[in-house]
Design a protein around this motif. Sequence first.
Motif, mmCIF file in Angstrom:
data_model
loop_
_atom_site.group_PDB
_atom_site.id
_atom_site.type_symbol
_atom_site.label_atom_id
_atom_site.label_comp_id
_atom_site.label_asym_id
_atom_site.label_seq_id
_atom_site.Cartn_x
_atom_site.Cartn_y
_atom_site.Cartn_z
ATOM 1 N N LEU A 9 13.724 -19.733 28.757
ATOM 2 C CA LEU A 9 14.801 -20.568 28.211
ATOM 3 C C LEU A 9 15.201 -21.646 29.225
ATOM 4 C CD1 LEU A 9 16.973 -21.129 26.020
ATOM 5 C CD2 LEU A 9 18.405 -19.405 27.109
ATOM 6 N N ASN A 10 15.250 -21.262 30.487
ATOM 7 C CA ASN A 10 15.609 -22.233 31.523
ATOM 8 C C ASN A 10 14.643 -23.421 31.550
ATOM 9 O OD1 ASN A 10 17.956 -21.274 32.466
ATOM 10 N ND2 ASN A 10 17.204 -20.562 34.445
ATOM 11 N N GLU A 11 13.361 -23.154 31.236
ATOM 12 C CA GLU A 11 12.399 -24.275 31.192
ATOM 13 C C GLU A 11 12.827 -25.278 30.117
ATOM 14 O OE1 GLU A 11 8.481 -22.590 30.649
ATOM 15 O OE2 GLU A 11 8.779 -21.288 32.401
ATOM 16 N N GLY A 12 13.308 -24.743 28.966
ATOM 17 C CA GLY A 12 13.797 -25.613 27.887
ATOM 18 C C GLY A 12 15.020 -26.401 28.354
ATOM 19 N N PHE A 13 15.926 -25.742 29.082
ATOM 20 C CA PHE A 13 17.128 -26.417 29.586
ATOM 21 C C PHE A 13 16.732 -27.531 30.561
ATOM 22 C CE2 PHE A 13 21.285 -24.304 28.601
ATOM 23 C CZ PHE A 13 20.812 -23.550 27.543
ATOM 24 N N GLU A 14 15.748 -27.194 31.391
ATOM 25 C CA GLU A 14 15.266 -28.159 32.396
ATOM 26 C C GLU A 14 14.826 -29.456 31.698
ATOM 27 O OE1 GLU A 14 13.912 -26.598 35.814
ATOM 28 O OE2 GLU A 14 14.299 -28.682 36.432
ATOM 29 N N GLN A 15 14.077 -29.285 30.578
ATOM 30 C CA GLN A 15 13.587 -30.480 29.859
ATOM 31 C C GLN A 15 14.727 -31.312 29.268
ATOM 32 O OE1 GLN A 15 10.864 -28.789 27.031
ATOM 33 N NE2 GLN A 15 9.501 -28.124 28.656
ATOM 34 N N ASN A 16 15.871 -30.659 29.040
ATOM 35 C CA ASN A 16 16.990 -31.399 28.439
ATOM 36 C C ASN A 16 18.002 -31.908 29.454
ATOM 37 O OD1 ASN A 16 16.820 -31.399 25.410
ATOM 38 N ND2 ASN A 16 16.293 -29.277 25.893
ATOM 39 N N CYS A 17 17.716 -31.660 30.742
ATOM 40 C CA CYS A 17 18.635 -32.090 31.800
ATOM 41 C C CYS A 17 18.812 -33.602 31.766
ATOM 42 C CB CYS A 17 18.055 -31.723 33.162
ATOM 43 S SG CYS A 17 18.633 -30.151 33.704
ATOM 44 N N ARG B 9 21.382 -21.917 37.676
ATOM 45 C CA ARG B 9 20.529 -23.099 37.854
ATOM 46 C C ARG B 9 21.147 -24.384 37.296
ATOM 47 N NH1 ARG B 9 15.344 -20.283 37.129
ATOM 48 N NH2 ARG B 9 16.584 -18.941 38.473
ATOM 49 N N PHE B 10 22.010 -24.231 36.284
ATOM 50 C CA PHE B 10 22.518 -25.444 35.611
ATOM 51 C C PHE B 10 24.039 -25.481 35.556
ATOM 52 C CE2 PHE B 10 18.401 -24.367 33.751
ATOM 53 C CZ PHE B 10 17.695 -25.534 34.032
ATOM 54 N N LYS B 11 24.543 -26.717 35.497
ATOM 55 C CA LYS B 11 25.961 -26.942 35.227
ATOM 56 C C LYS B 11 26.061 -27.377 33.777
ATOM 57 C CE LYS B 11 28.524 -28.379 39.243
ATOM 58 N NZ LYS B 11 28.931 -29.475 40.072
ATOM 59 N N ILE B 12 27.022 -26.822 33.058
ATOM 60 C CA ILE B 12 27.175 -27.177 31.647
ATOM 61 C C ILE B 12 28.356 -28.142 31.525
ATOM 62 C CG2 ILE B 12 27.478 -26.220 29.314
ATOM 63 C CD1 ILE B 12 24.914 -25.240 30.783
ATOM 64 N N LYS B 13 28.094 -29.282 30.909
ATOM 65 C CA LYS B 13 29.118 -30.331 30.759
ATOM 66 C C LYS B 13 29.437 -30.534 29.277
ATOM 67 C CE LYS B 13 29.452 -31.680 35.067
ATOM 68 N NZ LYS B 13 29.302 -32.817 35.863
ATOM 69 N N PRO B 14 30.621 -31.116 28.991
ATOM 70 C CA PRO B 14 30.983 -31.280 27.563
ATOM 71 C C PRO B 14 29.979 -32.130 26.796
ATOM 72 C CG PRO B 14 32.838 -31.824 28.992
ATOM 73 C CD PRO B 14 31.664 -31.633 29.894
ATOM 74 N N GLY B 15 29.664 -31.707 25.570
ATOM 75 C CA GLY B 15 28.773 -32.466 24.698
ATOM 76 C C GLY B 15 29.592 -33.116 23.609
ATOM 77 N N LYS B 16 30.365 -32.305 22.901
ATOM 78 C CA LYS B 16 31.172 -32.841 21.800
ATOM 79 C C LYS B 16 32.651 -32.500 21.969
ATOM 80 C CE LYS B 16 31.832 -32.690 16.837
ATOM 81 N NZ LYS B 16 32.302 -34.066 16.767
ATOM 82 N N LYS C 5 26.912 -28.212 20.884
ATOM 83 C CA LYS C 5 26.413 -29.348 21.671
ATOM 84 C C LYS C 5 27.046 -29.372 23.053
ATOM 85 C CE LYS C 5 25.706 -32.113 17.558
ATOM 86 N NZ LYS C 5 26.717 -32.373 16.552
ATOM 87 N N VAL C 6 26.179 -29.316 24.058
ATOM 88 C CA VAL C 6 26.645 -29.423 25.445
ATOM 89 C C VAL C 6 25.658 -30.326 26.198
ATOM 90 C CG1 VAL C 6 27.760 -27.146 25.532
ATOM 91 C CG2 VAL C 6 25.372 -27.356 26.200
ATOM 92 N N ALA C 7 26.074 -30.806 27.372
ATOM 93 C CA ALA C 7 25.142 -31.554 28.224
ATOM 94 C C ALA C 7 24.766 -30.643 29.399
ATOM 95 C CB ALA C 7 25.805 -32.826 28.725
ATOM 96 N N VAL C 8 23.496 -30.743 29.829
ATOM 97 C CA VAL C 8 23.016 -29.843 30.884
ATOM 98 C C VAL C 8 22.643 -30.652 32.124
ATOM 99 C CG1 VAL C 8 21.334 -28.026 31.413
ATOM 100 C CG2 VAL C 8 22.048 -28.393 29.056
ATOM 101 N N GLU C 9 23.121 -30.186 33.288
ATOM 102 C CA GLU C 9 22.756 -30.851 34.558
ATOM 103 C C GLU C 9 22.253 -29.813 35.536
ATOM 104 O OE1 GLU C 9 25.908 -32.894 36.507
ATOM 105 O OE2 GLU C 9 26.050 -34.365 34.879
ATOM 106 N N LYS C 10 21.269 -30.190 36.334
ATOM 107 C CA LYS C 10 20.745 -29.223 37.307
ATOM 108 C C LYS C 10 21.746 -29.073 38.449
ATOM 109 C CE LYS C 10 16.351 -27.758 38.690
ATOM 110 N NZ LYS C 10 15.058 -28.092 39.168
ATOM 111 N N ARG C 11 21.989 -27.851 38.898
ATOM 112 C CA ARG C 11 22.903 -27.635 40.033
ATOM 113 C C ARG C 11 22.296 -28.216 41.294
ATOM 114 N NH1 ARG C 11 27.534 -25.055 40.296
ATOM 115 N NH2 ARG C 11 28.160 -24.072 38.345
ATOM 116 N N GLY C 12 23.148 -28.708 42.164
ATOM 117 C CA GLY C 12 22.665 -29.238 43.436
ATOM 118 C C GLY C 12 22.332 -30.713 43.337
ATOM 119 N N ASN C 13 22.286 -31.260 42.082
ATOM 120 C CA ASN C 13 21.974 -32.699 41.952
ATOM 121 C C ASN C 13 23.247 -33.534 42.064
ATOM 122 O OD1 ASN C 13 19.365 -32.164 41.658
ATOM 123 N ND2 ASN C 13 19.239 -32.692 39.477
#
Length: 512
Positions: free
Chosen positions: A164-172, A475-482, A504-512
């Motif tokens: 699943l994380n691979e899918g999240f990575e693609q949507n970062c 691995r990811f930070k979850i940010k507001p989508g809607k 709906k959320v926005a996904v960002e990689k931690r550490g970025n």
Amino acid sequence: MDYLKKSSSISVSTIFKLSLILLCLLLVVVYFWKKRWLYYYSSILPGPFSLPFLGTVRVAFAGQKNIFPLFENLVKTCPLVWRVWIGNQLYVVTSRPNDIDKLLNNFLSKENILLYDFNEENLSSLFTSRVSVWKIHRKMINPSFNQQIINSFTGIFVKYANVLNEGFEQNCGKGSVDVLTMVWRCTLDTLFETLANVDPKLLRKGNDKFVCMILRYERLLTERFFNVIYHFTFFWKLSVLHKEVTQIVNDMFDHIKQLIDLHMKTKFSSIDSSSVIDAEVCNNNDNLKEKAFLNHLLTKELTAKEVLEETTFMFMAGSETTALTISSVLLVLSIYPEIQETIYEEQCSIFADIDKDATLDDINQMNYLERVIKETMRFLPPAPYLARDIEETTELNSHVYPAGSAALIPVWYVHKYPEFWPNPLKFDPDRFLPEEIEKRPRAAYLPFSYGYRNCIGLKYGMMSMKAILSTILRRFKIKPGKYKSIEEIEVEFHFVGKSKDGYKVAVEKRGN
Ligand code: HEM
């Protein structure tokens, strides 16, 4: 002579018509006479205007889109115990935890409840079966959900969480994305491997198709529920919707039959020797595999159809509820960054290396994450309503629940009732600290239902959700989508309760 003949033929047809009318009237009188106590008790309970057969008019014409807000309004404005007619079924709606405790412990039957009954017509399983069948099947299936077996699934939970994380990575960094389908695919794949020991990649049609089938099936059953004409089997069977339901159920069965075939082929495959330390562990692993759901079910005296139905339902129930809850947690965390950071701090305190795969021991230490999951299910319970047949007239706290009616429990409202949940619209995971739990009646919190017929997958669900969320949130930070606030999330009824505008959320990689 002719005249006499004519007059006798007229009187025969008139008599026939009159008898028919009388017979219909008699049937109506018998029908109402049998239900006289229901009408009597209904008349002394508060509730909206209702007509015979049609039921509560506002509810009958509300439709699927409006039913949740309408009920929300009724539940909030009516007293704690009130009544509503849906078609010709009387429901006594109760939000009193002490009554709920008694009702869910004393009554197990769901036979006369329409939505369960429509499901049972197509797919008979633990969820909807008659009590006599349910008792036998639940006893058979229970051992497959004991804690030891679930603990042995940790590695599989983490394996699919990493996918699943691979899918999240693609949507970062790609802005707002609806995560529900991605998460659902993950929970379904996880169930296939844990409960059936089958790699879902081997299936002809992928699990995405199965998710679409479940969604369509639920939509069709809810459409039937909200169209009173379709409550009559005769009209339902004439409809195109009925044909479509039959087709979808057959397609779901085909998918699960293939899974069962694959399970049979892999049944005697050797266990993963890399995880085996010695002979004792090896035997233990063998025992656990024997008891794993599908393997265990196939050793029982069940017909092929029963195995197929129980297995199909298990994957439907287990995958959607956990996917909805994980997606809801992500929505909530996008709104509350400080809660997300507290989870991250807890994760950092558990993992010396934050990228390491979680072990059972790690998961057992995730107390704050568990409280966040529980508080999310308080706010957005996947099963917003529960119902049971009232099998015998029961008086509780001076309210009568008459035999022949059904108890309807608005879980979402019980979860927000201010007497047990001070400041109910505040998202506060600490409501689930042990000392806070002790202050509430037990049935004030029932996301997994309550009593003997509660959710069989409770422990599985909690454990898999913790493993998956821990893997994502490290691995990811979850940010507001809607959504910017939790009150904005509107829920729609689709058999389960779902956010109207998705997850709906926005996904960002931690550490970025
Ligand atoms: C967040 C996760 C879950 C939630 C909120 C949830 C909720 C529920 C609820 C409320 C019921 C009872 C419905 C009723 O009383 O009418 C139920 C029953 C059931 N659930 Fe779950 N569930 C979850 C996860 C699972 C999992 C992971 C599985 C299987 C692996 C599962 C399998 C079942 C089954 C088979 C039943 C019927 C039990 C019976 O009647 O004996 N559920 N669930």
